[in-house]
Design an enzyme around this catalytic site. Structure first.
Site, PDB file in Angstrom:
ATOM      1  N   LYS A  22      10.423  20.688  41.893  1.00 18.71           N
ATOM      2  CA  LYS A  22       8.620  20.707  40.913  1.00 18.71           C
ATOM      3  C   LYS A  22       9.238  19.574  40.014  1.00 18.71           C
ATOM      4  O   LYS A  22       8.164  18.797  40.128  1.00 18.71           O
ATOM      5  CB  LYS A  22       8.775  21.615  41.381  1.00 18.71           C
ATOM      6  N   ASN A  23       9.347  20.019  38.606  1.00 24.61           N
ATOM      7  CA  ASN A  23       9.096  19.562  37.791  1.00 24.61           C
ATOM      8  C   ASN A  23      10.007  18.396  37.524  1.00 24.61           C
ATOM      9  O   ASN A  23       9.495  17.531  36.816  1.00 24.61           O
ATOM     10  CB  ASN A  23       9.982  20.124  36.858  1.00 24.61           C
ATOM     11  N   CYS A 117      -4.034  28.435  27.882  1.00 22.99           N
ATOM     12  CA  CYS A 117      -2.455  28.556  29.239  1.00 22.99           C
ATOM     13  C   CYS A 117      -2.194  29.592  28.748  1.00 22.99           C
ATOM     14  O   CYS A 117      -1.803  30.458  27.963  1.00 22.99           O
ATOM     15  CB  CYS A 117      -1.821  27.667  29.137  1.00 22.99           C
ATOM     16  N   ARG A 122       0.776  25.507  24.175  1.00 29.18           N
ATOM     17  CA  ARG A 122       1.033  24.644  24.294  1.00 29.18           C
ATOM     18  C   ARG A 122       0.090  23.973  24.651  1.00 29.18           C
ATOM     19  O   ARG A 122      -0.210  23.375  25.233  1.00 29.18           O
ATOM     20  CB  ARG A 122       0.629  25.291  26.180  1.00 29.18           C
ATOM     21  N   ASP A 305      12.324  29.061  31.954  1.00 25.11           N
ATOM     22  CA  ASP A 305      12.111  28.924  33.816  1.00 25.11           C
ATOM     23  C   ASP A 305      12.692  30.787  34.116  1.00 25.11           C
ATOM     24  O   ASP A 305      12.149  30.850  35.293  1.00 25.11           O
ATOM     25  CB  ASP A 305      11.923  27.964  34.274  1.00 25.11           C
ATOM     26  N   ARG A 397       2.366  27.562  43.941  1.00 27.74           N
ATOM     27  CA  ARG A 397       2.332  25.886  43.306  1.00 27.74           C
ATOM     28  C   ARG A 397       3.947  25.765  43.148  1.00 27.74           C
ATOM     29  O   ARG A 397       4.045  24.066  42.754  1.00 27.74           O
ATOM     30  CB  ARG A 397       2.228  27.198  41.675  1.00 27.74           C
TER      31      ARG A 397
HETATM   32  C1  UD1 Z   1       8.023  21.937  30.814  1.00 29.22           C
HETATM   33  C2  UD1 Z   1       8.176  22.678  32.156  1.00 29.22           C
HETATM   34  C3  UD1 Z   1       7.665  24.269  32.424  1.00 29.22           C
HETATM   35  C4  UD1 Z   1       8.986  24.713  31.281  1.00 29.22           C
HETATM   36  C5  UD1 Z   1       9.222  23.857  29.904  1.00 29.22           C
HETATM   37  C6  UD1 Z   1      10.212  24.169  28.923  1.00 29.22           C
HETATM   38  C7  UD1 Z   1       7.384  20.491  33.744  1.00 29.22           C
HETATM   39  C8  UD1 Z   1       6.262  20.215  34.509  1.00 29.22           C
HETATM   40  N1  UD1 Z   1       6.991  22.136  33.253  1.00 29.22           N
HETATM   41  O1  UD1 Z   1       6.999  22.400  30.457  1.00 29.22           O
HETATM   42  O2  UD1 Z   1       7.996  24.609  34.109  1.00 29.22           O
HETATM   43  O3  UD1 Z   1       8.917  26.708  31.281  1.00 29.22           O
HETATM   44  O4  UD1 Z   1       9.118  22.389  30.095  1.00 29.22           O
HETATM   45  O5  UD1 Z   1      11.322  24.132  29.358  1.00 29.22           O
HETATM   46  O6  UD1 Z   1       8.428  20.036  33.895  1.00 29.22           O
HETATM   47  N2  UD1 Z   1       4.702  21.941  22.292  1.00 29.22           N
HETATM   48  C9  UD1 Z   1       3.437  21.157  21.325  1.00 29.22           C
HETATM   49  N3  UD1 Z   1       3.600  20.219  21.623  1.00 29.22           N
HETATM   50  C10 UD1 Z   1       3.919  19.772  22.132  1.00 29.22           C
HETATM   51  C11 UD1 Z   1       4.512  19.749  23.466  1.00 29.22           C
HETATM   52  C12 UD1 Z   1       5.117  21.135  23.651  1.00 29.22           C
HETATM   53  O7  UD1 Z   1       4.199  22.594  19.892  1.00 29.22           O
HETATM   54  O8  UD1 Z   1       3.327  18.394  22.206  1.00 29.22           O
HETATM   55  C13 UD1 Z   1       5.726  23.543  22.354  1.00 29.22           C
HETATM   56  C14 UD1 Z   1       4.715  23.554  23.037  1.00 29.22           C
HETATM   57  O9  UD1 Z   1       4.192  24.825  23.231  1.00 29.22           O
HETATM   58  C15 UD1 Z   1       6.972  24.496  23.588  1.00 29.22           C
HETATM   59  C16 UD1 Z   1       7.646  23.868  23.633  1.00 29.22           C
HETATM   60  O10 UD1 Z   1       6.616  23.020  22.760  1.00 29.22           O
HETATM   61  O11 UD1 Z   1       6.302  25.503  22.777  1.00 29.22           O
HETATM   62  C17 UD1 Z   1       8.283  23.440  24.603  1.00 29.22           C
HETATM   63  O12 UD1 Z   1       7.090  22.707  25.419  1.00 29.22           O
HETATM   64  P1  UD1 Z   1       7.092  21.559  26.952  1.00 29.22           P
HETATM   65  O13 UD1 Z   1       8.406  20.935  26.748  1.00 29.22           O
HETATM   66  O14 UD1 Z   1       6.373  20.549  26.154  1.00 29.22           O
HETATM   67  O15 UD1 Z   1       6.421  22.321  28.177  1.00 29.22           O
HETATM   68  P2  UD1 Z   1       6.070  21.303  29.093  1.00 29.22           P
HETATM   69  O16 UD1 Z   1       6.848  20.582  29.130  1.00 29.22           O
HETATM   70  O17 UD1 Z   1       4.702  21.854  29.297  1.00 29.22           O
END
Ligand code: UD1
Length: 418
Positions: A22-23, A117, A122, A305, A397
């Site tokens: 999915k991801n 969320c 996030r 995850d 999902r």
């Molecule tokens: C992706 C995955 C999700 C997985 C996560 C971590 C997808 C669609 N989803 O989520 O299943 O749990 O990676 O492996 O691929 N952060 C910030 N600022 C930002 C972006 C992120 O502070 O602009 C922080 C987040 O709050 C979190 C950390 O960075 O604490 C990691 O988040 P991130 O890797 O961005 O998660 P997703 O990409 O949303």
């Protein structure tokens, strides 16, 4: 709302086939926005998040056709909108992945902020500052991100936190920017490499995907391509844990063991016998599960995850251990439901202390997010008596027909349609 009913205590046997990731499919689908030529993706899981992303793209004017057998055909000939609206983004944060491609292709984008969320704040600040470094003007108004850039330009981007979708968004934007973009502290997840493979097939110039430094040289245009999505490593790990807590002997087919190296190593440490083939795993439940501490980390570390599923495993292990969540705040919502089923778990900040083995008993439980709901299904397999998992839409999902797949392995599980 559908529910899932499980009667625990039946060992698993037979084979299960893993679906596409999915991801990986989510960013891959968005990459279709970078060209006006046709894109075909194979091995896409027909889960709700992918359908939602299909709707986001349709709203932009991209043709999206789901074919039987897991293929999706996409064509973004001309776009008639640059907006991802709140009603879709609020249901799926990953919709923010259209931001980079839209900006690169159309010079502007308007994307709703994802909002709160269940698993923590996030934010998307890292996506936005990176786009600003590439010359975009970004503002946040009335809950929407508005971004403009007649032409993005290459830049040196240092992510101060590893972000998976942030890395993907900026990598896509950079494929059509002027000059060279270098991403430092980039995410190394296999899904990032999968996206890079697809973009490369479309004519992009990308080096270093899968390492913390990715170098992208912008090109004027990208072309159509056909791409096969990698297997889902989290689904794979979930079935390994299912076998361990239910007991039994199963073969997990069409997976890619290399993508879950740290998960396999940790699960072996708990006594699960795992034999690896190139695209399959044979899994045999141990007589006694051993307790082992774990800390979630960015890839190649143990994935967040898999944390909820691992906690169920530890509730059945002999001894005490610590499960530490270092990626997301507030990702222990499954704990309260596991406690109701009889698990001995105490949370202190980002660490959960789990003591096993606990005799779990079936109960009515409520799914709160995607992986939490998978963990409740696993707990149901291990429990005595009947478990009813409510709010199954969370599960739908990201897991393709988990009830059918587990039934195929001999579990006593059914979907109650309401
Ligand atoms: C992706 C995955 C999700 C997985 C996560 C971590 C997808 C669609 N989803 O989520 O299943 O749990 O990676 O492996 O691929 N952060 C910030 N600022 C930002 C972006 C992120 O502070 O602009 C922080 C987040 O709050 C979190 C950390 O960075 O604490 C990691 O988040 P991130 O890797 O961005 O998660 P997703 O990409 O949303």
């Amino acid at each position: 709302m559908d529910k899932i009913r499980i009667v625990g205590g039946k060992p698993l046997e037979g084979t299960v086939r893993i679906s596409g990731a999915k991801n990986a499919s989510l960013p891959d689908v968005c990459a279709a926005l970078l060209t006006d030529e046709p894109i075909v993706l194979d091995n896409v899981p027909e889960v709700r998040d992918i359908r939602t992303m299909g709707r986001v793209l349709s709203q932009l004017g991209c043709d999206v056709a789901f074919r039987t057998g897991g293929s999706v055909e996409l064509r973004a000939g001309t776009l008639n909108s640059v907006e991802a609206t709140y009603d879709l983004v609020k249901t799926m944060r990953a919709s923010v992945l259209v931001l980079g491609p839209l900006l690169a292709r159309e010079g502007r984008a308007r994307v709703s902020l994802p909002g709160g969320c269940a698993i923590g704040a996030r934010p998307i600040d890292l996506h936005l500052t990176a786009l600003e470094k590439m010359g975009a003007e970004v503002s946040v108004e009335r809950g929407y991100v508005e971004a403009r850039a007649p032409r993005l330009r290459g830049a040196e981007i240092h992510f101060n936190t590893v972000t998976v979708t942030g890395t993907e968004n900026i990598m896509m934007a950079a494929t059509r920017a002027d000059g060279v973009t270098v991403l430092h502290n980039a995410a190394c997840e296999p899904e990032v490499s999968d996206l890079a493979d697809m973009l490369t097939a479309m004519g992009a110039q990308i080096e270093g995907a899968g390492t913390p430094t990715i170098r992208i040289t912008g090109v004027d245009r990208l072309k159509g391509a056909r791409h096969r999505v990698i297997p889902d490593r989290i689904e794979t790990g979930t079935y390994v844990v299912a076998c361990a807590v239910a007991g039994g002997d199963i073969e997990v087919q069409q997976c890619h063991p290399e993508h879950l190296r740290s998960t396999i190593e940790k699960l072996r440490e708990t006594g699960i016998r795992i034999e690896e083939g190139p695209n399959n795993l044979r899994v045999r439940a141990p007589r006694q599960i051993k307790a082992a501490d774990v800390t979630t980390l960015p890839h190649p570390g143990f994935p967040t995850d898999m944390q909820a599923q691992y906690m169920v495993l530890m509730s059945q292990a002999n001894g005490a251990c610590r499960v530490t969540e270092s990626i997301f705040e507030n990702r222990f919502m499954h704990v309260a439901e596991l406690q109701r089923m009889g698990a001995d778990v105490r949370v202190d900040g980002r660490t959960a202390f789990v003591r096993g083995p606990s005799a779990l008993s079936g109960a009515q439980v409520m799914a709160t997010d995607l992986r939490a709901s998978a963990c409740l299904v696993l707990a149901g397999l291990a429990a005595e008596g009947e478990t009813i998992v409510d709010r199954v839409y969370h599960l739908d999902r990201g897991y393709y027909r988990i009830d059918e797949k587990l039934r195929g392995l001999g579990a006593d599980i059914e979907r109650l349609e309401t």
